[in-house]
Design an enzyme around this catalytic site. Structure first.
Site, PDB file in Angstrom:
ATOM      1  CG  ASP A 187      -0.163  14.782   0.927  1.00  0.00           C
ATOM      2  OD1 ASP A 187       0.587  13.884   0.504  1.00  0.00           O
ATOM      3  OD2 ASP A 187      -1.406  14.715   0.897  1.00  0.00           O
ATOM      4  CE  LYS A 203       3.421  -2.244  -4.496  1.00  0.00           C
ATOM      5  NZ  LYS A 203       3.009  -1.913  -3.122  1.00  0.00           N
ATOM      6  CD  GLN A 263       1.055  -8.884  -2.747  1.00  0.00           C
ATOM      7  OE1 GLN A 263       1.979  -9.404  -3.377  1.00  0.00           O
ATOM      8  NE2 GLN A 263      -0.180  -8.968  -3.174  1.00  0.00           N
ATOM      9  NE  ARG A 277       6.919 -31.784  -8.503  1.00  0.00           N
ATOM     10  CZ  ARG A 277       7.364 -31.722  -7.245  1.00  0.00           C
ATOM     11  NH1 ARG A 277       7.934 -30.613  -6.786  1.00  0.00           N
ATOM     12  NH2 ARG A 277       7.256 -32.762  -6.453  1.00  0.00           N
ATOM     13  CB  ALA A 310      -1.543  -6.487  -5.103  1.00  0.00           C
ATOM     14  N   GLY A 311      -4.101  -4.165  -4.707  1.00  0.00           N
ATOM     15  CA  GLY A 311      -4.801  -3.113  -5.426  1.00  0.00           C
ATOM     16  C   GLY A 311      -3.917  -1.897  -5.607  1.00  0.00           C
ATOM     17  CG  HIS A 312      -0.690  -1.640  -7.691  1.00  0.00           C
ATOM     18  ND1 HIS A 312       0.391  -2.040  -8.448  1.00  0.00           N
ATOM     19  CD2 HIS A 312      -0.541  -2.245  -6.491  1.00  0.00           C
ATOM     20  CE1 HIS A 312       1.148  -2.861  -7.726  1.00  0.00           C
ATOM     21  NE2 HIS A 312       0.592  -2.998  -6.541  1.00  0.00           N
ATOM     22  CB  THR A 313      -5.221   3.506  -5.770  1.00  0.00           C
ATOM     23  OG1 THR A 313      -5.850   2.443  -5.045  1.00  0.00           O
ATOM     24  CG2 THR A 313      -6.229   4.612  -6.017  1.00  0.00           C
ATOM     25  CG  ASP A 328      -1.741  -1.252   1.371  1.00  0.00           C
ATOM     26  OD1 ASP A 328      -2.354  -1.670   0.375  1.00  0.00           O
ATOM     27  OD2 ASP A 328      -1.736  -1.835   2.475  1.00  0.00           O
ATOM     28  CB  VAL A 361      -8.301  -5.342  -3.117  1.00  0.00           C
ATOM     29  CG1 VAL A 361      -9.063  -6.644  -3.330  1.00  0.00           C
ATOM     30  CG2 VAL A 361      -7.481  -5.012  -4.353  1.00  0.00           C
ATOM     31  NE  ARG A 374      -4.164   0.410   2.790  1.00  0.00           N
ATOM     32  CZ  ARG A 374      -4.334   1.224   1.771  1.00  0.00           C
ATOM     33  NH1 ARG A 374      -4.150   2.528   1.931  1.00  0.00           N
ATOM     34  NH2 ARG A 374      -4.685   0.767   0.595  1.00  0.00           N
ATOM     35  CB  THR A 392       2.072 -12.072   0.111  1.00  0.00           C
ATOM     36  OG1 THR A 392       1.147 -12.468  -0.910  1.00  0.00           O
ATOM     37  CG2 THR A 392       3.443 -11.818  -0.497  1.00  0.00           C
ATOM     38  CE  LYS A 400       1.472  10.719  -7.450  1.00  0.00           C
ATOM     39  NZ  LYS A 400       1.413  11.694  -6.353  1.00  0.00           N
TER      40      LYS A 400
END
Length: 419
Positions: A330, A16, A221, A143, A39-42, A13, A297, A302, A236, A18
């Site tokens: 910020d 990444k 992650q 396998r 993994a959610g990339h915003t 989180d 996601v 958090r 993970t 952006k």
């Protein structure tokens, strides 16, 4: 040419997605090398917000190739939903998204196994997202997995055999489930997958490099969730560190160029597991509120705390980080006082090395900084940084021994300052 790697240095989180979007114009291709739809990339730009789960974050730069690498695990149903959402926003993916034949498929029963295993742990739950990631990687290592390339050859029989094996495992758990509806959506995802181009990505990527093209590898992650080097067992199921890019894409270590390490100006974690600098007080609540710290996601809140420089230096070392990127600077604007963990006290002794187990016995040792209490979100250059922020930044660079080359002062693509 080289593969540059961009990855998170904390518990994920970090922002990444952006930064990948910002850096993509420098590269011919962007690749995901591990992880799955947990993994959610915003990304935010031009008044729109997007959350990517499996598709690389370079997809919005129209002339760039994006590749889902062999180290990724892919859920066809969730992939279908992601594709449809992006295409509804006017983004044509088929001309620029390639999928490795060696990427493993998350089956419907992998999600059921994930839920059954987690329920059986009781109070010892890891805090999995329930997306079937762990069971899929388990099948890969044992396998027994199905891969994208299997879709092209006798797929139904391979699928039936795998489902039968999973049902046998599930029969040993007190766990009720209905597979029919999940399967229906899953096979719709398989049909959509067939409309994309499958490639032998190791050949494709190495051919790009040989022909003088540059590639950016996007991690999912964060380092502290790496299955080998993270806060095990609360990790993970893949290698999230820079070395994972080699096996997750099929490139030689000699091909790795820059390693961009991303971290927040503070620290967060989702789910269970140790978190030495966690703030379970009003300061932690304020960080969560100002930083909008909820999973992209899962939507889960958090856990928040001050930046942990001991863990960060560990991450810098094992990744070989060459450039740092600080996110959400910020968010700290409002604090009159800011802290950074510079050492741990373990069994009465002080150390700046990450111990084998960062459990409850670890007490953080802090250095305190004067806050800048100046809005940074509208700043466009380093010259506008308040002196207090410069001091904080300089200390972090000195402690970690790596320069901070990018500072993010807001969620939008434009709120990114290059140094």
């Amino acid at each position: 040419m080289k593969v540059d790697v961009l990855l998170g240095l904390q518990w994920g989180d970090e922002g990444k997605g952006k930064v990948v979007d910002v850096l993509t114009p420098r590269y011919a291709a962007v690749t995901r090398f591990q992880g799955g739809p947990n993994a959610g990339h915003t990304l935010e730009f031009e008044g729109q917000k997007y959350v990517l789960r499996s598709i690389p974050s370079g997809i919005f730069q129209g002339d760039k190739v994006n590749i889902i690498g062999n180290g990724v695990v892919l859920d066809p149903a969730l992939f279908k939903a992601e594709v449809e959402q992006l295409e509804a926003s006017g983004h044509n993916l088929r001309s620029r998204l390639l999928i490795s034949r060696k990427a493993h498929l998350i089956l419907p029963t992998h999600r059921l196994l994930d839920a059954a295993y987690e329920a059986a742990k009781g109070k010892g739950k890891i805090g999995t997202t329930g997306k079937g990631i762990g069971p899929t990687y388990t099948d890969k290592i044992s396998r027994n997995g199905l891969r994208i390339g299997d879709i092209e050859n006798n797929f139904q029989q391979k699928y039936n055999d795998a489902i039968a094996r999973h049902k046998e495992i599930l029969s040993h758990y007190d766990f009720a489930y209905n597979l029919d509806e999940i399967e229906k959506e899953w096979f719709k995802g398989i049909e959509l997958l067939k409309t994309f181009t499958f490639v032998d990505s190791e050949h494709y990527i190495n051919n790009l490099l040989t022909s003088g093209k540059t590639v950016l590898a996007e991690g999912a992650q964060g380092t502290m969730l790496d299955v080998d080097f993270g806060s095990y067992p609360f990790v993970t199921s893949s290698n999230t560190i820079s070395a994972g890019a080699c096996v997750g894409l099929g490139v030689s270590p000699r091909r790795i160029g820059e390693v961009f390490g991303i971290f927040k100006a503070y620290c967060t974690r989702v789910g269970s597991g140790p978190f030495p600098t966690e703030l379970e007080d009003q300061t932690g609540e304020t960080l969560r509120s100002l930083g909008h710290e909820y999973g992209a996601v899962t939507g889960r809140p958090r856990r928040c705390g001050w930046v942990d420089l001991v863990a960060l230096r560990y991450a810098v070392i094992i990744n070989g980080v060459s450039q740092l990127i600080m996110m959400k600077s910020d968010v700290l604007d409002a604090f009159p006082e800011i802290k950074a963990c510079v050492a741990y006290r373990v069994a009465g002794k002080e150390t700046n090395e990450l111990p084998f187990d960062i459990s409850e016995d670890v007490t953080p040792v802090y250095k305190t900084f004067k806050g800048w209490q100046t809005p940074m979100s509208s700043m466009t250059s380093e010259s506008q940084f308040p002196q207090e922020f410069k001091d904080y930044l300089s200390f972090i660079e000195t402690y970690l021994g790596v320069p901070v080359k990018i500072v993010s002062v807001g969620p939008d693509r434009a709120q990114t300052i290059l140094r």
